[in-house]
Design a protein around this motif. Structure first.
Motif, short mmCIF file in Angstrom:
data_model
loop_
_atom_site.label_atom_id
_atom_site.label_comp_id
_atom_site.label_asym_id
_atom_site.label_seq_id
_atom_site.Cartn_x
_atom_site.Cartn_y
_atom_site.Cartn_z
N GLN A 64 0.85 -1.18 0.00
CA GLN A 64 0.00 0.00 0.00
C GLN A 64 0.88 1.24 0.00
O GLN A 64 1.79 1.36 0.83
CB GLN A 64 -0.93 0.04 1.21
CG GLN A 64 -1.91 1.21 1.16
CD GLN A 64 -2.87 1.21 2.32
OE1 GLN A 64 -2.48 0.95 3.45
NE2 GLN A 64 -4.14 1.49 2.05
N ASP A 70 -5.53 -1.21 -6.79
CA ASP A 70 -6.73 -0.45 -6.46
C ASP A 70 -6.33 1.02 -6.30
O ASP A 70 -5.57 1.38 -5.39
CB ASP A 70 -7.35 -0.98 -5.16
CG ASP A 70 -8.68 -0.31 -4.83
OD1 ASP A 70 -8.68 0.90 -4.52
OD2 ASP A 70 -9.72 -0.99 -4.90
N LYS A 121 -8.03 3.75 -5.44
CA LYS A 121 -8.54 4.48 -4.28
C LYS A 121 -7.75 4.16 -3.02
O LYS A 121 -7.31 5.07 -2.30
CB LYS A 121 -10.02 4.16 -4.07
CG LYS A 121 -10.65 4.93 -2.90
CD LYS A 121 -12.13 4.61 -2.78
CE LYS A 121 -12.76 5.36 -1.61
NZ LYS A 121 -14.20 5.02 -1.44
N SER A 122 -7.57 2.88 -2.74
CA SER A 122 -6.86 2.47 -1.52
C SER A 122 -5.36 2.39 -1.71
O SER A 122 -4.62 2.24 -0.74
CB SER A 122 -7.38 1.12 -1.04
OG SER A 122 -7.08 0.11 -2.00
N SER A 133 -10.48 -4.12 2.14
CA SER A 133 -11.39 -3.00 1.86
C SER A 133 -12.22 -2.67 3.08
O SER A 133 -12.38 -1.50 3.45
CB SER A 133 -12.31 -3.35 0.68
OG SER A 133 -11.57 -3.50 -0.50
N TYR A 168 -9.90 -0.99 5.75
CA TYR A 168 -9.49 0.39 5.51
C TYR A 168 -10.66 1.35 5.40
O TYR A 168 -10.48 2.56 5.47
CB TYR A 168 -8.61 0.46 4.25
CG TYR A 168 -7.22 -0.07 4.52
CD1 TYR A 168 -6.32 0.64 5.30
CD2 TYR A 168 -6.81 -1.30 3.99
CE1 TYR A 168 -5.06 0.15 5.55
CE2 TYR A 168 -5.55 -1.80 4.23
CZ TYR A 168 -4.68 -1.07 5.01
OH TYR A 168 -3.42 -1.56 5.28
N ASN A 169 -11.86 0.80 5.23
CA ASN A 169 -13.03 1.67 5.15
C ASN A 169 -13.76 1.83 6.48
O ASN A 169 -14.75 2.55 6.59
CB ASN A 169 -14.02 1.13 4.11
CG ASN A 169 -13.50 1.30 2.69
OD1 ASN A 169 -12.76 2.23 2.43
ND2 ASN A 169 -13.87 0.40 1.80
#
Length: 334
Positions: free
Chosen positions: A19, A300, A302-303, A329, A332-333
């Motif tokens: 990430q 991804d 967005k992330s 997901s 992290y959301n």
């Protein structure tokens, strides 16, 4: 979160998660050499099947940026052999986007197993792109060029042949000089199965009748072609994404074009790379599947998560990728 609890106990291969270019998880499982119980590790080179199409696409787009090739160029202008029933007006762009209609030597809508190709044609004869010509040159077009999207292996074999024609180099040598070396992907290449370098994993197929494993050496091309077959490490795949997304391999404009949808609504595909719809944008990924080979690597936007999974036993990396992706997901959301 604990990634380990998601990984099946019988998974064989390698997994990495990054990430924002920071490594979150990296682990190898199972054996690269089963009889000798040599374990897979982070330096193991894995076969990746069709994932190599993304490298060919980058190579072609580099030639376009150099002015040596154009998207609208037609295949009839490159070759001195008879294309027979193949439409000479097929364009480079149609090959890149699987919309050419060129006869596919491995039509996945007809054949279920890649190794069916080698029942009558010995796989050890496939050491260059041209060696695949007998498997498609006498066939008719699958559909009129440009009329629809249908995944096509021959298209990328022809793209690799075009690359060779323009550069005067074997396609894998060009990819090494213009992609792998600049990206410091020192463990990536197209190797012959009877001349594998050190640290390459064997690929295994389970024999249901005998209840044991056999290698895939008679089930795939003895050396990869434009359609796929590169060996690489999980770390080299991270380096490829890093250089691609930072526009080190292509200009920003060409990178954006490569990662844009060119195939319509039913299947989302850029140039040499799959796209998954994500709101008003697309997340890029590339993947491959051969007997004893399964691979998926996806980013991804967005992330900023990059998840790569490869198995040298043909394990279901797609199901595992979805489970890891869904869990991350949610994490992290929250």
């Amino acid at each position: 979160m604990n990634i380990n609890r998601i990984i099946p106990a019988d998974f064989r291969g390698c997994i990495s998660i990054y990430q924002n270019d920071e490594m979150l998880f990296e682990k190898a499982y199972g054996y690269a050499d089963l009889p000798n119980q040599v374990p897979n590790d982070m330096e193991t080179r894995f076969a990746t099947a069709s994932a190599g199409k993304v490298f060919v696409a980058v190579g072609i787009l580099q030639l376009i940026e150099k002015g040596q090739l154009h998207l609208e160029d037609k295949i009839g202008s490159f070759f001195d052999f008879d294309l027979e029933q193949i439409d000479k007006e097929i364009t480079v762009e149609q090959l890149l986007t699987h919309t050419s209609g060129i006869p596919d030597y491995f039509d996945e809508s007809v054949m279920t197993e890649y190794e069916e190709l080698w029942y009558d044609f010995p796989n050890y004869r496939i050491r260059t792109n041209k060696d695949l010509l007998p498997l498609f040159i006498h066939k008719p077009m699958m559909y009129p060029r440009g009329s629809k999207f249908q995944y096509n292996n021959t298209g990328y074999v022809v793209l690799a042949m075009i690359l060779e024609k323009i550069t005067g180099m074997e396609f894998d040598r060009y990819l090494e000089e213009c992609i792998f070396v600049p990206c410091k992907m020192v463990h990536t290449g197209y190797y012959e199965l009877d001349r594998l370098p050190a640290k390459c994993a064997f690929n295994y197929i389970f024999d249901e009748e005998r209840k044991d494993f056999r290698t895939n050496i008679y089930s795939v091309d003895v050396k990869g072609t434009g359609a796929g077959g590169a060996f690489t490490t999980i770390g080299d795949i991270h380096l490829f994404w890093k250089n691609l997304l930072s526009c080190q391999l292509l200009s920003p404009a060409m990178t954006e074009t490569m990662l844009s949808n060119h195939s319509g609504e039913s299947e989302c595909y850029g140039y040499g790379i799959w796209l998954k719809k994500a709101g008003n944008d697309f997340n890029p990924y590339f993947q491959g599947c051969d007997p004893g080979v399964s691979f998926k690597s996806a980013f991804d936007k967005k992330s900023q998560l990059l998840i790569t999974i490869v198995s040298n036993y043909g394990d279901n990396v797609w199901k595992l990728w979805r489970e890891i992706s869904d869990n991350l997901s949610h994490f992290y959301n929250e």
